[in-house]
Every structure is written in structure tokens, then in C-alpha cells.
Motif scaffolding. Sequence first.
Motif, PDB file in Angstrom:
ATOM      1  N   GLY A  39       0.766  -1.096   0.008  1.00  0.00           N
ATOM      2  CA  GLY A  39       0.068   0.021  -0.021  1.00  0.00           C
ATOM      3  C   GLY A  39       0.948   1.258  -0.060  1.00  0.00           C
ATOM      4  N   GLY A  40       0.372   2.548   0.050  1.00  0.00           N
ATOM      5  CA  GLY A  40       1.089   3.435   0.029  1.00  0.00           C
ATOM      6  C   GLY A  40       0.047   4.627  -0.214  1.00  0.00           C
ATOM      7  N   THR A  41       0.666   6.023  -0.881  1.00  0.00           N
ATOM      8  CA  THR A  41      -0.077   6.983  -1.292  1.00  0.00           C
ATOM      9  C   THR A  41      -0.608   6.725  -2.388  1.00  0.00           C
ATOM     10  OG1 THR A  41       2.098   7.942  -2.044  1.00  0.00           O
ATOM     11  CG2 THR A  41       1.401   8.701   0.416  1.00  0.00           C
ATOM     12  N   PRO A  42      -1.364   7.893  -2.892  1.00  0.00           N
ATOM     13  CA  PRO A  42      -2.269   7.888  -4.206  1.00  0.00           C
ATOM     14  C   PRO A  42      -1.127   7.543  -5.354  1.00  0.00           C
ATOM     15  CG  PRO A  42      -3.619   9.377  -2.731  1.00  0.00           C
ATOM     16  CD  PRO A  42      -2.313   8.954  -2.031  1.00  0.00           C
ATOM     17  N   LEU A  43      -0.140   8.585  -5.341  1.00  0.00           N
ATOM     18  CA  LEU A  43       0.959   8.346  -6.255  1.00  0.00           C
ATOM     19  C   LEU A  43       1.496   6.929  -6.310  1.00  0.00           C
ATOM     20  CD1 LEU A  43       2.324   9.901  -8.670  1.00  0.00           C
ATOM     21  CD2 LEU A  43       3.839  10.546  -6.900  1.00  0.00           C
ATOM     22  N   GLY A  44       1.903   6.580  -5.004  1.00  0.00           N
ATOM     23  CA  GLY A  44       2.557   5.214  -4.722  1.00  0.00           C
ATOM     24  C   GLY A  44       1.926   4.290  -5.321  1.00  0.00           C
ATOM     25  N   VAL A  45       0.513   4.052  -4.849  1.00  0.00           N
ATOM     26  CA  VAL A  45      -0.244   2.994  -5.336  1.00  0.00           C
ATOM     27  C   VAL A  45      -0.516   2.942  -6.941  1.00  0.00           C
ATOM     28  CG1 VAL A  45      -1.139   2.670  -3.064  1.00  0.00           C
ATOM     29  CG2 VAL A  45      -2.382   3.673  -4.891  1.00  0.00           C
ATOM     30  N   SER A  46      -0.599   4.186  -7.143  1.00  0.00           N
ATOM     31  CA  SER A  46      -1.037   4.155  -8.678  1.00  0.00           C
ATOM     32  C   SER A  46      -0.006   3.734  -9.411  1.00  0.00           C
ATOM     33  CB  SER A  46      -1.313   5.666  -9.074  1.00  0.00           C
ATOM     34  OG  SER A  46      -2.490   6.218  -8.398  1.00  0.00           O
TER      35      SER A  46
END
Length: 281
Positions: A39-46
Motif C-alpha cells: 500500500g501507500g499514497t495515491p501516487l505510490g499505489v497508482s
Amino acid sequence: MTGAFTGDPAVKAELLDRLTTHAANGTLRFGVTAWDGQGGTPLGVSTQGGDVADYAARFGYPLALAGLLDPMTAYAAPDRAVDTALAWVTAVDVGADLSAVPERIVHDLLEAMEADRLAAAYHAELRQLYRAEMSGTPPTRRDWADLRNRIAQATEEEPPTSDVRTALTACVTACWPLATSSSVLPTLFSVWFRDVNRRPDPEFCDASRELAYAKLDEIYQETQPLRDTGQSVDIPALFRTRDPTLAAAFEGQLARSNARYRARAQTVPDLVLAHLASPGA
């Protein structure tokens, strides 16, 4: 030009599904860009990584906008963060041309700090560079640097509390090519947040502020030997003990300052999403 999501509805649908799944699983987080494999932040998971240029290339958002995704969702009120991350995708039409959106956000922020009025000449030159960047014959690095240096020099010549200095600071912060910088928008937003506390707090005068800082400095100097030996010292508690009235007033103004800062930061998602929904407006 293929535009947002490279013109492919499947790219948008897959991205939205990925964000929705992480949100449902509790693995969508907010803050500094992160991806840990789960998981992660929106940019990370995207991107399953976190590279801003990778996001821009894969999803058709300008680099300057891609760099704003994680800061924008972190600015959102906690109960709106997930909805903000999803709206970043749902608000944008497949194939939409988002190339003008970064400059429009910059324009909003510069006007909010009155740069168009208080630093009119530099503001006009900056807009000219942005227009040239959009025209296909972008300015050179020297063009940007020359203007930035001139604005920085003018800024230094203004008193620290000057409204003109604030406007110039906004201009010098924005004086970078949006096409190749992913940090201009978050940095400019930070300048705008700080600007919310430019005006004096009517409940805490300058004289009281000077007394408070003098008292804190006195306590800090007195306790230096203890801290040098690794001992923990609660400076705010000592301040409250020595001057309860002044300490309460000081902490009250800090709380008001922080509240104004948070309130302004939480307006960022609506500002950005409005532009994303109408990129040609």
C-alpha cells in the motif's frame, strides 16, 4: 496528443479500480509519497513505486500536476482524503487536455497573493514566460534564471513584513518551467499557506510576542547545560510555570495560527479539482 489516461478508457478504469481497492482495504495512505509493496499514497499505489515522471507518462497528467497529487490529498481534511484521491481521477475526462491546468493554478495563487497588483511588472514577465512555454517555443533555462534572479533581488530589497515582499516571494517561487518541474505547485501552495498568517493577530500584539520569545530564549539558554547532558527539558511547561498569563496567550495565538493554516490547506482539493473538471475553461 492523447491527453488524460492516454485517451484509453481502460487506463482510467484500471487506475480508479486500483485506488478504490486500496481505499477499501485500508492500504491507501496520505502524506509523503510512499509504496511498500502492499500500500501507500495515491501516487505510490497508482504507479506501484512513486515516480512522478512515471505517473505523468502513464496517465497523461502534466508533470507539474502529477507532483501535486500526494500533497493535495494530504492537505485534504482527513474525512475527505479518500474522496479527493478518487475525484482526482473521476473528475477528468478520458483524453482531456490538462496542459493548461498547472499555469491556471499558479495564476489563481499569484492573484490570491496580489502579485498581479503588488508586483505587476514581474508578474507580467512571468506570465509571458508561461505563454511562451505553452506556445511550443519554450524559454531557455537562462530566461527563467534571469527573471528569477531579478525578482529575488527585488525581494531582498523589501522589508520582511511588506505585502510587496510577499507578492515577490510568490513570483520567484513560481518562476520555473512547469513542463519540467514537479515541485512548483506544492512549493507555491506552501507560500500561500504561510501567507494566511501575514496579518497581525489582534489578540496577541507585537510587544507580547517579543516578550514571549525573550522568555522562551531565556529558558532555552538556562536549560542548555541539562540538554547537553541528554536530559529532557519541557520548555513549554517551564514557560507556563514562570509566566502563566503570557504562556497562555502565546499558546493561544499559536493555536489560532495553526488553525488558519489548516483551514486554508483544506481548500486546496476543491481549487485543484475544479480546474481538472474544466481544463479548458
